[in-house]
Each structure stands twice: as C-alpha cells, then as structure tokens.
Design a protein around this motif. Structure first.
Motif, short mmCIF file in Angstrom:
data_model
loop_
_atom_site.label_atom_id
_atom_site.label_comp_id
_atom_site.label_asym_id
_atom_site.label_seq_id
_atom_site.Cartn_x
_atom_site.Cartn_y
_atom_site.Cartn_z
N ARG A 78 0.86 -1.18 0.00
CA ARG A 78 0.00 0.00 0.00
C ARG A 78 0.91 1.24 0.00
O ARG A 78 1.29 1.74 1.05
CB ARG A 78 -0.92 0.01 1.20
CG ARG A 78 -1.77 1.29 1.34
CD ARG A 78 -2.70 1.55 0.16
NE ARG A 78 -3.79 0.61 0.08
CZ ARG A 78 -4.97 0.77 0.68
NH1 ARG A 78 -5.19 1.86 1.40
NH2 ARG A 78 -5.91 -0.14 0.55
N LEU A 80 1.96 4.98 0.07
CA LEU A 80 1.32 6.15 0.67
C LEU A 80 1.90 7.44 0.07
O LEU A 80 3.07 7.48 -0.30
CB LEU A 80 1.54 6.14 2.19
CG LEU A 80 0.98 4.93 2.94
CD1 LEU A 80 1.39 4.99 4.41
CD2 LEU A 80 -0.53 4.85 2.80
N LYS A 113 -1.58 13.32 5.76
CA LYS A 113 -2.91 13.05 5.22
C LYS A 113 -3.07 11.60 4.77
O LYS A 113 -4.17 11.15 4.49
CB LYS A 113 -3.20 14.00 4.06
CG LYS A 113 -3.24 15.47 4.47
CD LYS A 113 -3.44 16.38 3.28
CE LYS A 113 -3.40 17.85 3.69
NZ LYS A 113 -3.51 18.75 2.51
N ALA A 114 -1.94 10.87 4.70
CA ALA A 114 -1.99 9.46 4.29
C ALA A 114 -2.80 8.62 5.26
O ALA A 114 -3.29 7.54 4.90
CB ALA A 114 -0.58 8.90 4.16
N GLN A 117 -6.05 7.65 3.97
CA GLN A 117 -6.01 6.57 2.99
C GLN A 117 -5.82 5.20 3.63
O GLN A 117 -6.04 4.17 2.98
CB GLN A 117 -4.91 6.83 1.97
CG GLN A 117 -5.11 8.11 1.16
CD GLN A 117 -4.13 8.22 0.01
OE1 GLN A 117 -3.48 7.25 -0.36
NE2 GLN A 117 -4.03 9.41 -0.56
N HIS A 119 -7.54 4.23 6.22
CA HIS A 119 -8.74 3.94 7.00
C HIS A 119 -9.26 2.53 6.74
O HIS A 119 -9.59 1.80 7.68
CB HIS A 119 -9.83 4.97 6.71
CG HIS A 119 -11.07 4.76 7.52
ND1 HIS A 119 -11.16 5.13 8.85
CD2 HIS A 119 -12.27 4.19 7.20
CE1 HIS A 119 -12.36 4.81 9.32
NE2 HIS A 119 -13.04 4.24 8.34
#
Length: 345
Positions: A78, A80, A113-114, A117, A119
């Motif tokens: 994933r 980021l 702010k990642a 993403q 969540h």
C-alpha cells in the motif's frame, strides 16, 4: 519473575486447522520503512508471514514499497503519498545575525494526510505493527538557535507529522498493536519533551506492545541506561505499569512484562546483536497477534521463538556471521522444534 519454559511456550502455539483460509490466520498491517531503512520494512513484513500470519500489507512510501516488492512477491503493498522535507542551511554570506536558506528535498517522508487513505486497512487489520525503519525524525520544536554552530541542519520532521496523525487515529482502535524503533522515540518525545499541555496525559492505545532496547526504554522512562541495565526486570515492569502496555525489554535474557508478571527469555545469543534483528522480532510478535494470541502471549512466544531462531542460525553459521535476514530461514526450524516438545497438561 519466571523463566519461559519450553513446555509453556509450546502450549502457546496457535492451532492450524485444516479447514482454513488466509483470513483464518489474520492480517498484519505493517507501517514501516523509509528511504534509508527499506530493509527494516522487508524483515518485519516477511517475519510475520514466517510466524504464520495469513497475509501482510506493508504501508510505506512508494520507494520503499517498490524496493520490498522487488525482493519478495509475498507481501501486499500500500504505497502512501509523500511530501518534501524542508532543510535549513546557513548562508555562506553570514553576518552577525544568522542567515538561513530553506531548501526542499524529497526524502519520501509520508504525508500526514496518508492516514485517511489507511482507514480501510485499519478497519480490516487483525494487528497493526508500527515503527520498523519508519524514521520518525525530530519535531519542529527541536530546531532552535543552535543552528548557528552548525554548517547545515534539517528542520527534520521526517515522518513525525504522519506518525502523530497515525497515533491519534489508533487511540480508539481495538486491535493489538506493536510499536518499535523510532515509533518509541517519538512516544518518548510526547511523554517528556512536548510543550503541548494536552499531551501530558498521553497513553498508548489499548492492547499495545512495545519492544524497546535499553536506550529506548531509558528515553521512555527518562532515566539513564545504566540504571535500566542494573535492574532490567524492575524497569520493564515499571514501564508496563506506567504505559499500560506489554513491554519487551530486548537484550541478553529479554524481559517481558505486563506490569504484574515478568518473564525472562532463556533463548538467544550475541548473533542477534545485529541491525535488523529487532525488525524480525516485531514481525514475529505481530504474526502471532494476527493468529489470535493475546498481546502478552504473543510477546512471550515471539521473543522465545526469535531467540531460538538465533540459536539455530548461530549453530549453522557461527555467532559472528548470522544476518537478520538469515533469521527468516531459521524461524521454520525453530517452530518445528517447539512443536516437538510435549506441552504441559
């Protein structure tokens, strides 16, 4: 204080039913790695799979994910979003007043702010492991007038902003969590150096495990390393009480404590005193948490297995030559040896 017994450790091994699938054995979300510590992300991710986790997702910068993906096909990635880090350099034309020039250098620091993403993964993960090679960096309030004595200095937030946002998000999560390495240094900063009044009552999320070496524990407790080493069991237990967490104090005869009970690990040797060994331990503990063990049991089993893997590796390769990556190959042998022991009834 008790020494971990082989028979007790065997009783902790998670069951492996034949009627199962990858979700049966849990999902590890590993938030790890940075530009200079890509190997830590690899070691902590793959060791969780070696310990039996169903699958592992590595959340990190795109560069780290790309590097780890090139080494193994076994880990879900994933990537980021990142942001540049601002560096401050003293101007060559300095006068009596310090002249500072700001430069922006992309070091793959993860944008705070990642967390938004992440969540969906935070919702799905069985366990969350944080900190291996993450390179948190200093906080902005450590950048001060001392720059006048330096040729160059970073405002050096690194992944500081991201980790602060992540820690806030994790506060209400029910999963087990493992915090290691620079995550612990950031937590130490929150406990002892932050000037924000609302952080004075900081607590780790519920079901947390921390895996400090003596210097990291000294920072967490704000005392000298020598004091820690003089009574390791006492201070591991004290930290567990104060932080409301399972503490794994690494080193010779590692100590595991929940604040009430303390266990001494008899396995391991000086071959484990090598970069990356702690990342493997983080992954192993996370892997056992993913399979349903309590934080205390996962820590006890993980520390014992990690040490036994080091013992087996040293027998084959010598205590001088064992690499952290070698431990990944000896985890299966260590598990087989534990399985062969008759458990206590």
């Amino acid at each position: 204080m008790q020494t971990l017994a082989k028979e007790y450790i065997t009783s902790l091994l998670p069951e492996r039913p034949n009627n199962s699938h990858k979700a049966t054995f849990g999902h590890v979300l590993n938030i790890a790695g940075s530009m200079h510590y890509r190997g830590a992300a690899y070691l902590s991710s793959l060791s969780a799979l070696r310990a039996g986790a169903g699958y592992v997702t590595l959340a990190s910068s795109p560069g780290v994910c790309q590097s780890v993906s090139a080494l193994t096909p076994n880990i879900v990635m994933r990537p980021l979003p990142t942001r540049p880090v601002i560096y401050a350099e003293l101007s060559p034309q300095m006068t009596d007043s310090v002249s500072i020039e700001l430069q922006s250098i992309d070091t793959e620091s993860i944008d705070e702010k990642a967390v938004v993403q992440l969540h969906d993964l935070l919702e799905k993960a069985s366990v969350i492991t944080v900190g291996s090679g993450l390179s948190i960096g200093q906080s902005k309030d450590e950048f001060n007038a001392s720059t006048a004595q330096l040729s160059a200095m970073a405002i050096a937030e690194g992944n500081h902003g991201f980790f602060f946002a992540l820690l806030s998000e994790l506060q209400t999560r029910p999963q087990s969590m493992v915090f290691d390495a620079d995550a612990l240094n950031f937590i130490s900063h929150l406990l002892h150096h932050s000037q924000r009044k609302q952080q004075t009552s900081f607590r780790l999320p519920k079901n947390s495990i921390i895996t400090p070496h003596p210097k990291e524990l000294a920072r967490l407790l704000n005392i000298d390393v020598e004091v820690i080493q003089a009574d390791r069991t006492h201070y591991a237990t004290l930290a567990a009480k104060q932080l409301h967490a399972i503490v794994v104090l690494k080193g010779h005869n590692s100590v595991i404590s929940d604040g009430e009970y303390a266990f001494i690990n008899p396995t391991g040797n000086n071959a484990l005193a090598k970069a990356g060994s702690g990342d493997v331990l983080t992954g192993i503990i996370g892997g056992f948490c993913a399979q349903g063990l309590s934080p205390l049991n996962a820590a006890c089993l993980g520390v014992y297995l990690h040490g036994l893997s080091g013992d087996l590796a040293a027998q084959a390769l010598s205590e001088y030559s064992v690499l952290a990556s070698d431990l990944l190959e000896y985890i299966p042998q260590a598990i087989k040896q534990i399985e062969a022991i008759t458990p206590v009834n």
